[in-house]
Design an enzyme around this catalytic site. Structure first.
Site, PDB file in Angstrom:
ATOM      1  N   CYS A  38      23.895 -38.886  13.633  1.00  0.00           N
ATOM      2  CA  CYS A  38      22.922 -39.238  14.881  1.00  0.00           C
ATOM      3  C   CYS A  38      24.055 -39.431  16.338  1.00  0.00           C
ATOM      4  O   CYS A  38      25.112 -39.025  16.182  1.00  0.00           O
ATOM      5  CB  CYS A  38      22.357 -40.580  14.710  1.00  0.00           C
ATOM      6  SG  CYS A  38      21.355 -40.706  13.220  1.00  0.00           S
TER       7      CYS A  38
ATOM      8  N   ARG B 142      23.413 -33.449  17.995  1.00  0.00           N
ATOM      9  CA  ARG B 142      23.410 -34.353  16.607  1.00  0.00           C
ATOM     10  C   ARG B 142      22.526 -34.915  16.144  1.00  0.00           C
ATOM     11  O   ARG B 142      22.479 -35.433  14.975  1.00  0.00           O
ATOM     12  CB  ARG B 142      24.530 -35.360  17.202  1.00  0.00           C
ATOM     13  CG  ARG B 142      26.012 -35.077  17.519  1.00  0.00           C
ATOM     14  CD  ARG B 142      26.557 -36.312  17.970  1.00  0.00           C
ATOM     15  NE  ARG B 142      26.920 -37.103  16.805  1.00  0.00           N
ATOM     16  CZ  ARG B 142      27.989 -37.027  16.085  1.00  0.00           C
ATOM     17  NH1 ARG B 142      28.984 -36.047  16.202  1.00  0.00           N
ATOM     18  NH2 ARG B 142      28.339 -37.794  14.990  1.00  0.00           N
TER      19      ARG B 142
ATOM     20  N   TRP C 269      19.066 -38.598  13.689  1.00  0.00           N
ATOM     21  CA  TRP C 269      18.873 -37.401  12.740  1.00  0.00           C
ATOM     22  C   TRP C 269      18.594 -38.049  11.555  1.00  0.00           C
ATOM     23  O   TRP C 269      19.331 -38.720  10.994  1.00  0.00           O
ATOM     24  CB  TRP C 269      19.985 -36.655  12.596  1.00  0.00           C
ATOM     25  CG  TRP C 269      19.841 -35.832  11.717  1.00  0.00           C
ATOM     26  CD1 TRP C 269      20.101 -35.761  10.295  1.00  0.00           C
ATOM     27  CD2 TRP C 269      19.356 -34.502  11.715  1.00  0.00           C
ATOM     28  NE1 TRP C 269      20.042 -34.762   9.475  1.00  0.00           N
ATOM     29  CE2 TRP C 269      19.499 -33.672  10.508  1.00  0.00           C
ATOM     30  CE3 TRP C 269      18.963 -33.621  12.711  1.00  0.00           C
ATOM     31  CZ2 TRP C 269      19.094 -32.548  10.217  1.00  0.00           C
ATOM     32  CZ3 TRP C 269      18.490 -32.246  12.515  1.00  0.00           C
ATOM     33  CH2 TRP C 269      18.564 -31.743  11.341  1.00  0.00           C
TER      34      TRP C 269
ATOM     35  N   ASN D  90      25.114 -44.801  13.622  1.00  0.00           N
ATOM     36  CA  ASN D  90      25.285 -43.314  13.033  1.00  0.00           C
ATOM     37  C   ASN D  90      25.838 -43.581  11.806  1.00  0.00           C
ATOM     38  O   ASN D  90      26.918 -44.004  11.714  1.00  0.00           O
ATOM     39  CB  ASN D  90      26.033 -42.499  14.077  1.00  0.00           C
ATOM     40  CG  ASN D  90      26.329 -41.255  13.261  1.00  0.00           C
ATOM     41  OD1 ASN D  90      25.663 -40.481  12.574  1.00  0.00           O
ATOM     42  ND2 ASN D  90      27.643 -40.711  13.608  1.00  0.00           N
ATOM     43  N   GLY D  91      25.203 -43.140  10.625  1.00  0.00           N
ATOM     44  CA  GLY D  91      26.013 -43.093   9.343  1.00  0.00           C
ATOM     45  C   GLY D  91      24.793 -43.784   8.168  1.00  0.00           C
ATOM     46  O   GLY D  91      23.649 -43.496   8.597  1.00  0.00           O
TER      47      GLY D  91
ATOM     48  N   GLU E  96      25.598 -14.367  -1.395  1.00  0.00           N
ATOM     49  CA  GLU E  96      25.544 -15.341  -0.076  1.00  0.00           C
ATOM     50  C   GLU E  96      26.653 -14.915   0.767  1.00  0.00           C
ATOM     51  O   GLU E  96      26.424 -14.679   2.044  1.00  0.00           O
ATOM     52  CB  GLU E  96      25.705 -16.878  -0.233  1.00  0.00           C
ATOM     53  CG  GLU E  96      26.007 -17.794   0.885  1.00  0.00           C
ATOM     54  CD  GLU E  96      24.764 -17.888   1.837  1.00  0.00           C
ATOM     55  OE1 GLU E  96      23.783 -17.092   1.533  1.00  0.00           O
ATOM     56  OE2 GLU E  96      25.196 -18.174   2.945  1.00  0.00           O
TER      57      GLU E  96
ATOM     58  N   LYS F  30      26.199 -13.438   4.979  1.00  0.00           N
ATOM     59  CA  LYS F  30      26.909 -14.026   6.080  1.00  0.00           C
ATOM     60  C   LYS F  30      27.437 -13.171   6.860  1.00  0.00           C
ATOM     61  O   LYS F  30      27.378 -12.858   8.121  1.00  0.00           O
ATOM     62  CB  LYS F  30      28.129 -15.193   5.415  1.00  0.00           C
ATOM     63  CG  LYS F  30      27.549 -16.487   4.961  1.00  0.00           C
ATOM     64  CD  LYS F  30      27.208 -17.431   6.205  1.00  0.00           C
ATOM     65  CE  LYS F  30      25.803 -17.355   6.321  1.00  0.00           C
ATOM     66  NZ  LYS F  30      24.684 -17.513   5.449  1.00  0.00           N
TER      67      LYS F  30
ATOM     68  N   GLU G 130      24.624 -10.491   8.640  1.00  0.00           N
ATOM     69  CA  GLU G 130      23.819 -11.481   9.655  1.00  0.00           C
ATOM     70  C   GLU G 130      24.616 -11.749  10.874  1.00  0.00           C
ATOM     71  O   GLU G 130      24.013 -11.812  11.963  1.00  0.00           O
ATOM     72  CB  GLU G 130      23.053 -12.534   9.000  1.00  0.00           C
ATOM     73  CG  GLU G 130      24.013 -13.730   9.062  1.00  0.00           C
ATOM     74  CD  GLU G 130      22.896 -14.946   8.593  1.00  0.00           C
ATOM     75  OE1 GLU G 130      21.910 -15.126   8.974  1.00  0.00           O
ATOM     76  OE2 GLU G 130      23.572 -15.870   7.644  1.00  0.00           O
TER      77      GLU G 130
ATOM     78  N   HIS H  97      26.604   2.155 -12.406  1.00  0.00           N
ATOM     79  CA  HIS H  97      25.300   2.727 -12.502  1.00  0.00           C
ATOM     80  C   HIS H  97      24.787   3.466 -11.531  1.00  0.00           C
ATOM     81  O   HIS H  97      23.384   3.009 -11.103  1.00  0.00           O
ATOM     82  CB  HIS H  97      24.706   1.482 -13.198  1.00  0.00           C
ATOM     83  CG  HIS H  97      24.858   1.025 -14.616  1.00  0.00           C
ATOM     84  ND1 HIS H  97      24.653   1.669 -15.860  1.00  0.00           N
ATOM     85  CD2 HIS H  97      25.618  -0.137 -14.930  1.00  0.00           C
ATOM     86  CE1 HIS H  97      25.145   1.132 -16.790  1.00  0.00           C
ATOM     87  NE2 HIS H  97      25.738  -0.080 -16.341  1.00  0.00           N
TER      88      HIS H  97
ATOM     89  N   LYS I   9      16.850 -19.458  13.617  1.00  0.00           N
ATOM     90  CA  LYS I   9      17.289 -20.805  12.672  1.00  0.00           C
ATOM     91  C   LYS I   9      16.281 -21.039  11.727  1.00  0.00           C
ATOM     92  O   LYS I   9      16.759 -21.116  10.695  1.00  0.00           O
ATOM     93  CB  LYS I   9      17.628 -22.006  13.477  1.00  0.00           C
ATOM     94  CG  LYS I   9      18.359 -22.907  12.657  1.00  0.00           C
ATOM     95  CD  LYS I   9      19.616 -22.527  11.812  1.00  0.00           C
ATOM     96  CE  LYS I   9      20.212 -23.454  11.110  1.00  0.00           C
ATOM     97  NZ  LYS I   9      21.233 -22.567  10.076  1.00  0.00           N
TER      98      LYS I   9
END
Ligand code: AGP
Length: 613
Positions: free
Chosen positions: A2, A27, A74, A100-101, A487, A491, A494, A510, A608
């Site tokens: 946050c 944030r 958040w 925040n936490g 993955e 990265k 993209e 093959h 996103k």
């Protein structure tokens, strides 16, 4: 994650605090609020949604206030709505807190305070802080600032978890109190005025002289003074930093892109995702999963569903879950699952992985699974997202907002969450105490091991420069390395727009081997002892066709003689090696794309969160 800000001085405190808060909207942005001093005591304004909604509630009547704290949220505990928005007050209304936490022991504290008669309004962990301070105050109508500060320090000592708090109160009418433990907080120093914020960008409109608070620091801040001390009240000296960043780079914490900032946040992401889930006896506790032993015994198979990076995390999760629970686990992309008339029923657990919790195909897959009677569990980063509201159970990743379109820290958080889930589902069944302790020890070491890798990022930057002329990449692996290579390939493609493909190493002969020629780069993940011998012979087949070989190996393992380049990473449990292997490969993709002048945070054609089919 946050954002909090505060102000004390001659400017209109509310508008100043909110102006600074808007610099922290990255944030967290699901709700916001402000508390300020007034002739009638502490006033609070809150609203759901963006900070602009809060601003619409602020009238000229607030201009006389000279002390204020504000917060953009958040959500980690409690839905993102007005009631759960910060600031939170105590019963008397004389204390307001922004935080925040994560207060790990908030449930027991809340229960104890309720027994003493405290009444709670929100579902947040934060609200216990204001009531706990109130509870520590002496029983008197006349409470001095000194007594209030002592009560506040005592209350903060009882919190476990992480906090950066801003507090105002009728008991300290011309001041702001702040404290931090594991969550960032800075003090901006002005002339006849002072500021607080979660991050430097939020004070730069008014000052570039900043005290970066350290863990355990508290501060009592008036317009002409800043006193820093520890939780025992002992004074501390802190250096004043003169910030030279420009505004935009400040929002990225001094990094050139959000993607790089978010990669460097990964140690914290892993710590936060683990936080509160590992008991002292190394048992895993997942209260939000709400899975009874009877329910689990009824489950015969698991299907993991996701898109993109989330699906790739599911590929690792498949192997990890099958290894620990010894029941069949499949991983499938959401867009295929939903149209395949999937064979799922009330004996199936369907795990849906999604950072945003809003991906259209993943939501549709969840609804299809529920329609067929499956039990659904969401692994989600955004509290209050559609997936988090509709799944039968939820396991939150604690990655905080991920701004870069290319998912990085969320992927690591998903792997950690899947590891916790696999241990949780097997700890009373097949997983021995010895193996559980090994896995938990390894999970706890990950943040420091990631920090070690990040410390060597310049080596990766140099490697990206050496490979920058290549335009075709294969990422090869076996077992967990194959899952991780999927993955890693995503990265690179993209954000740098070049062809990058992941393949099971044993599959090269093959067909794909026909593509290998000088200028083709092979990134070989060699972190799995059980398959490394075969892996290296696959790499030698590529080398014989003059491909360029980069190997990712565990520190101390023998460097394959076919390797042209080597990336060494610390050793952990085989099942957790994808967490560590991905860090240098994310960095490699980042530096490679930067070499090619790509936009990185907003790659062309991508969004996103893919909320359309
Ligand atoms: C990954 O870097 C991409 N941004 C994309 O593949 C993403 O992982 C995918 O769209 C799934 O998003 P979600 O996790 O929010 O559901």
């Amino acid at each position: 994650m946050c954002g909090i800000t505060g102000y004390v001085g001659d400017r209109p405190a509310v508008k100043t605090a909110i102006k600074n808060l808007k610099r922290l909207e990255y944030r967290g942005y699901d709700s916001s609020g402000v508390a300020y001093s007034s002739a009638t005591g502490i006033e609070v304004r809150k609203s759901q949604g963006k900070i602009a909604n809060l601003e619409s509630l602020i009238g000229a009547e607030t201009d006389l206030s000279t002390v204020a704290i504000s917060h953009t949220r958040w959500a980690t505990h409690g839905r993102p709505n007005e009631v759960n928005a910060h600031p939170h007050k105590d019963c008397s209304g004389k204390i307001a807190v922004v935080h925040n936490g994560i207060v790990e022991n908030y449930a027991i504290l809340r229960q104890q305070l309720k027994i003493k008669g405290h009444e709670f309004i929100s579902d947040t962990d934060t609200e216990v802080i204001s009531h706990l301070i109130e509870d520590k105050l002496p029983a008197s109508d006349q409470i001095t600032a000194k007594e209030f500060l002592l009560a506040t320090r005592q209350a903060l000592k009882e919190l476990s978890g992480s906090f950066a708090v801003g507090i105002i109160s009728d008991y300290i009418p011309n001041a702001v109190f702040v404290a931090r433990k594991d969550s960032p907080l800075v003090i901006g120093l002005g002339e006849g005025e002072n500021f607080i914020a979660s991050d430097i960008p939020a004070v730069m409109a008014f000052t570039r002289r900043v005290i970066v608070m350290e863990d355990g620091d508290c501060a009592y801040i008036e317009r002409n003074s800043v006193d820093v001390f520890n939780l025992d009240g002992e004074r501390l000296d802190r250096n004043v930093l003169d910030v030279t960043w420009d505004d935009i780079s400040a929002e990225k914490g001094g990094f050139d892109h959000f993607m790089l900032k978010e990669i460097f946040e990964e140690p914290r992401t892993v710590r936060d995702t683990l936080r509160g889930h590992i008991l002292e006896n190394n048992r895993v506790e997942l209260p939000e999963v709400k899975f009874t032993t009877e329910q689990w015994n009824h489950i015969r198979r698991i299907t993991i569903v996701g898109c993109g990076t989330a699906f790739h995390a599911g590929l690792v999760g498949k192997r990890l879950l099958e290894q620990l629970i010894r029941r069949p686990v499949e991983a499938i992309v959401a867009s295929e699952f939903r149209y395949s008339d999937p064979i799922v029923d009330d004996e199936t657990l369907v795990i849906l992985i999604s950072q945003s919790g809003e991906t259209a195909d993943t939501l549709a897959a969840m609804r299809e699974a529920r329609k067929k009677g499956a039990h659904t569990l969401g692994i989600v980063n955004v509290v209050g997202s559609t997936l988090s509201r509709e799944a039968d159970a939820i396991l939150y990743t604690q990655a905080g907002p991920e701004i870069g379109v290319a998912s990085t820290k969320a992927y690591l958080a998903q792997l950690v969450a899947l590891s916790l889930l696999a241990i949780y589902l097997s700890q009373d069944h097949l997983l021995t105490e010895f193996d559980r302790n090994k896995m938990i020890t390894a999970l706890k070491q990950l943040p420091e091991q990631i920090e070690e890798i990040l410390g060597g990022c310049s080596h990766i930057e140099d490697l990206a420069r050496r490979l920058s002329s290549h335009s075709c990449f294969f990422f090869l692996g076996r077992s967990y390395d194959y899952a991780a290579s999927m993955e890693a390939a995503l990265k690179l493609k993209e954000i740098s727009y070049i062809h990058a493909e992941a393949y099971a190493a044993g599959e090269m002969k093959h067909g794909p081997l026909a593509l290998v020629e000088p200028g083709v780069s092979i990134i070989g993940l060699c972190t799995q002892p059980a398959t490394n011998e075969k892996m290296i012979s696959n790499l030698k087949e590529v080398k014989a066709r003059e491909g360029t070989i980069t190997t990712v190996i565990r520190k101390g393992d023998e460097v394959p003689d076919c390797a042209d380049e080597v990336i060494e990473i610390p050793i952990t449990e085989d099942a957790l090696m994808p967490v560590l292997a991905m860090v240098p490969l994310q960095l490699l993709s980042y530096y490679f794309a930067r070499e090619r002048g790509c936009s990185i945070d907003q790659p062309r054609n991508l969004a996103k969160s893919v909320t359309v089919e």
